[in-house]
Design a protein around this motif. Structure first.
Motif, PDB file in Angstrom:
ATOM      1  N   GLN A  26       0.823  -1.186   0.000  1.00  0.00           N
ATOM      2  CA  GLN A  26       0.000   0.000   0.000  1.00  0.00           C
ATOM      3  C   GLN A  26       0.852   1.227   0.000  1.00  0.00           C
ATOM      4  N   ALA A  27       1.786   1.238   0.864  1.00  0.00           N
ATOM      5  CA  ALA A  27       2.558   2.422   1.045  1.00  0.00           C
ATOM      6  C   ALA A  27       3.397   2.768  -0.142  1.00  0.00           C
ATOM      7  N   PHE A  28       4.214   1.866  -0.567  1.00  0.00           N
ATOM      8  CA  PHE A  28       5.015   2.174  -1.719  1.00  0.00           C
ATOM      9  C   PHE A  28       5.427   0.916  -2.410  1.00  0.00           C
ATOM     10  N   GLY A  29       4.524   0.017  -2.564  1.00  0.00           N
ATOM     11  CA  GLY A  29       4.852  -1.201  -3.244  1.00  0.00           C
ATOM     12  C   GLY A  29       5.508  -2.152  -2.276  1.00  0.00           C
ATOM     13  N   GLY A  94      16.891  14.002   1.200  1.00  0.00           N
ATOM     14  CA  GLY A  94      17.629  14.497   0.047  1.00  0.00           C
ATOM     15  C   GLY A  94      16.705  15.016  -1.044  1.00  0.00           C
ATOM     16  N   LEU A  95      17.296  15.468  -2.135  1.00  0.00           N
ATOM     17  CA  LEU A  95      16.517  16.016  -3.240  1.00  0.00           C
ATOM     18  C   LEU A  95      15.700  14.921  -3.919  1.00  0.00           C
ATOM     19  N   GLY A  96      14.498  15.276  -4.336  1.00  0.00           N
ATOM     20  CA  GLY A  96      13.682  14.335  -5.084  1.00  0.00           C
ATOM     21  C   GLY A  96      12.840  13.392  -4.253  1.00  0.00           C
ATOM     22  N   TYR A  97      12.861  13.551  -2.919  1.00  0.00           N
ATOM     23  CA  TYR A  97      12.036  12.698  -2.063  1.00  0.00           C
ATOM     24  C   TYR A  97      10.681  13.350  -1.810  1.00  0.00           C
ATOM     25  N   VAL A  98       9.653  12.514  -1.791  1.00  0.00           N
ATOM     26  CA  VAL A  98       8.294  12.987  -1.539  1.00  0.00           C
ATOM     27  C   VAL A  98       7.653  12.085  -0.487  1.00  0.00           C
ATOM     28  N   ARG A  99       6.498  12.490  -0.003  1.00  0.00           N
ATOM     29  CA  ARG A  99       5.784  11.677   0.977  1.00  0.00           C
ATOM     30  C   ARG A  99       5.299  10.382   0.344  1.00  0.00           C
ATOM     31  N   SER A 100       5.375   9.305   1.118  1.00  0.00           N
ATOM     32  CA  SER A 100       4.791   8.043   0.679  1.00  0.00           C
ATOM     33  C   SER A 100       3.356   8.014   1.186  1.00  0.00           C
ATOM     34  N   THR A 101       2.586   7.097   0.681  1.00  0.00           N
ATOM     35  CA  THR A 101       1.220   6.935   1.156  1.00  0.00           C
ATOM     36  C   THR A 101       1.070   5.513   1.670  1.00  0.00           C
ATOM     37  N   LEU A 131       6.316   7.228  16.594  1.00  0.00           N
ATOM     38  CA  LEU A 131       5.938   7.842  15.321  1.00  0.00           C
ATOM     39  C   LEU A 131       6.805   7.263  14.209  1.00  0.00           C
ATOM     40  N   LEU A 132       6.190   7.041  13.068  1.00  0.00           N
ATOM     41  CA  LEU A 132       6.948   6.579  11.915  1.00  0.00           C
ATOM     42  C   LEU A 132       6.521   7.419  10.716  1.00  0.00           C
ATOM     43  N   ARG A 133       7.479   7.689   9.857  1.00  0.00           N
ATOM     44  CA  ARG A 133       7.199   8.449   8.642  1.00  0.00           C
ATOM     45  C   ARG A 133       7.889   7.788   7.456  1.00  0.00           C
ATOM     46  N   SER A 138      10.690  10.350  -5.962  1.00  0.00           N
ATOM     47  CA  SER A 138       9.497  10.573  -6.780  1.00  0.00           C
ATOM     48  C   SER A 138       9.338   9.499  -7.854  1.00  0.00           C
ATOM     49  N   ASP A 139      10.449   8.870  -8.272  1.00  0.00           N
ATOM     50  CA  ASP A 139      10.353   7.799  -9.271  1.00  0.00           C
ATOM     51  C   ASP A 139      10.211   6.432  -8.603  1.00  0.00           C
ATOM     52  N   GLN A 140      10.062   6.431  -7.282  1.00  0.00           N
ATOM     53  CA  GLN A 140       9.865   5.211  -6.485  1.00  0.00           C
ATOM     54  C   GLN A 140      11.064   4.266  -6.523  1.00  0.00           C
ATOM     55  N   SER A 141      12.228   4.787  -6.835  1.00  0.00           N
ATOM     56  CA  SER A 141      13.412   3.936  -6.917  1.00  0.00           C
ATOM     57  C   SER A 141      14.003   3.631  -5.550  1.00  0.00           C
TER      58      SER A 141
END
Length: 260
Positions: A26-29, A94-101, A131-133, A138-141
């Motif tokens: 769910q979160a990111f594969g 770092g650069l290019g990171y976004v929130r996961s769902t 707490l966990l985050r 962004s390319d899910q790599s």
């Protein structure tokens, strides 16, 4: 113990004793790492998430490092302030990171390896707050997880990190009791170059089967550090090889410690 196969969209949550974050897919594969809440600690209750750790400003903190000491965290309100303040956000990775769902959850369940090295979930012991985050490229790599647990006392936190260390030394192959996931080549790794922690534990491994029974090729590094009653953990996973997983996880947990 929390990542998806790089170029694929996220899918469901991981297993865990506590109702909370969704599953790994769910979160990111599929998540290569065995998050402690999902090791039914590893990062569980949020089957697919990875954890983030936070520090707060509500506590009276006296410099640590040069003989400095942090005042004990006595209540849940102060502990919640700490985890929220120390938790990593996408930009911290770092650069290019976004929130996961899903992005974050305070419903943390730890995954513990049983006698057969099958991960079983349980809630953290004597926890004032957790707490966990989760973040991802962004390319899910690459997927990054940060987690923090404020225990009621130092001894409980010490027992927790000892378990992580023991699991990594005892179980070279692990499975998830709630799904088809399987990790191989699980091993303890040296992160002694990290400074400022009371204790450290780290492991790396290779996820070969996801929760749906499909073959995957995901590699993860998980670093856990204890400072007094606070347990912090970072996990980094990617498909294909370890890449910069260890360096990224070490850098991330050092940042968390600097905020505590």
């Amino acid at each position: 113990m929390s990542t998806p196969p790089p170029p694929e969209p996220p899918s469901g949550p991981p297993p865990g004793p506590l109702p909370g974050p969704p599953s790994e897919t769910q979160a990111f594969g599929p998540q290569p790492t065995r998050p402690w809440w999902r090791r039914r600690p590893a990062l569980i209750g949020a089957a697919a998430a990875v954890v983030a750790i936070v520090v707060a400003a509500a506590l009276v903190i006296v410099l640590r490092g040069r003989g400095e000491e942090q005042a004990p965290i006595r209540n849940a309100a102060a502990a919640r302030a700490v985890v929220k303040g120390v938790a990593l956000v996408p930009g911290d990775w770092g650069l290019g990171y976004v929130r996961s769902t899903p992005y974050e959850s305070d419903k943390v369940t730890e995954a513990v390896a049983d006698d057969d090295c099958s991960l079983v979930g349980r809630p953290p012991e004597k926890a004032l707050a957790a707490l966990l985050r989760n973040a991802q490229k962004s390319d899910q790599s690459v997927v990054g997880t940060s987690m923090i647990i404020v225990h009621r006392d130092d001894d409980t936190a010490a027992s927790d990190i000892a378990r992580f260390r023991s699991d990594a030394r005892r179980c070279q192959t692990e499975t998830d009791s709630a799904s088809s996931q399987r990790w191989e080549d699980v091993r303890e790794v040296d992160v002694s170059s990290l400074k400022g922690f009371d204790e450290l534990a780290a492991e790396e491994g290779h996820q070969v089967v996801d929760e749906n029974g499909q073959k995957v090729d995901n590699y993860y590094t998980q670093v856990t550090g204890r400072k007094g009653q606070v347990l912090m953990q970072t996990s980094v996973a990617r498909a294909g090889d370890q890449g910069q997983n260890r360096q990224s996880a070490m850098k991330a947990i050092s940042l968390m410690l600097s905020r505590l």
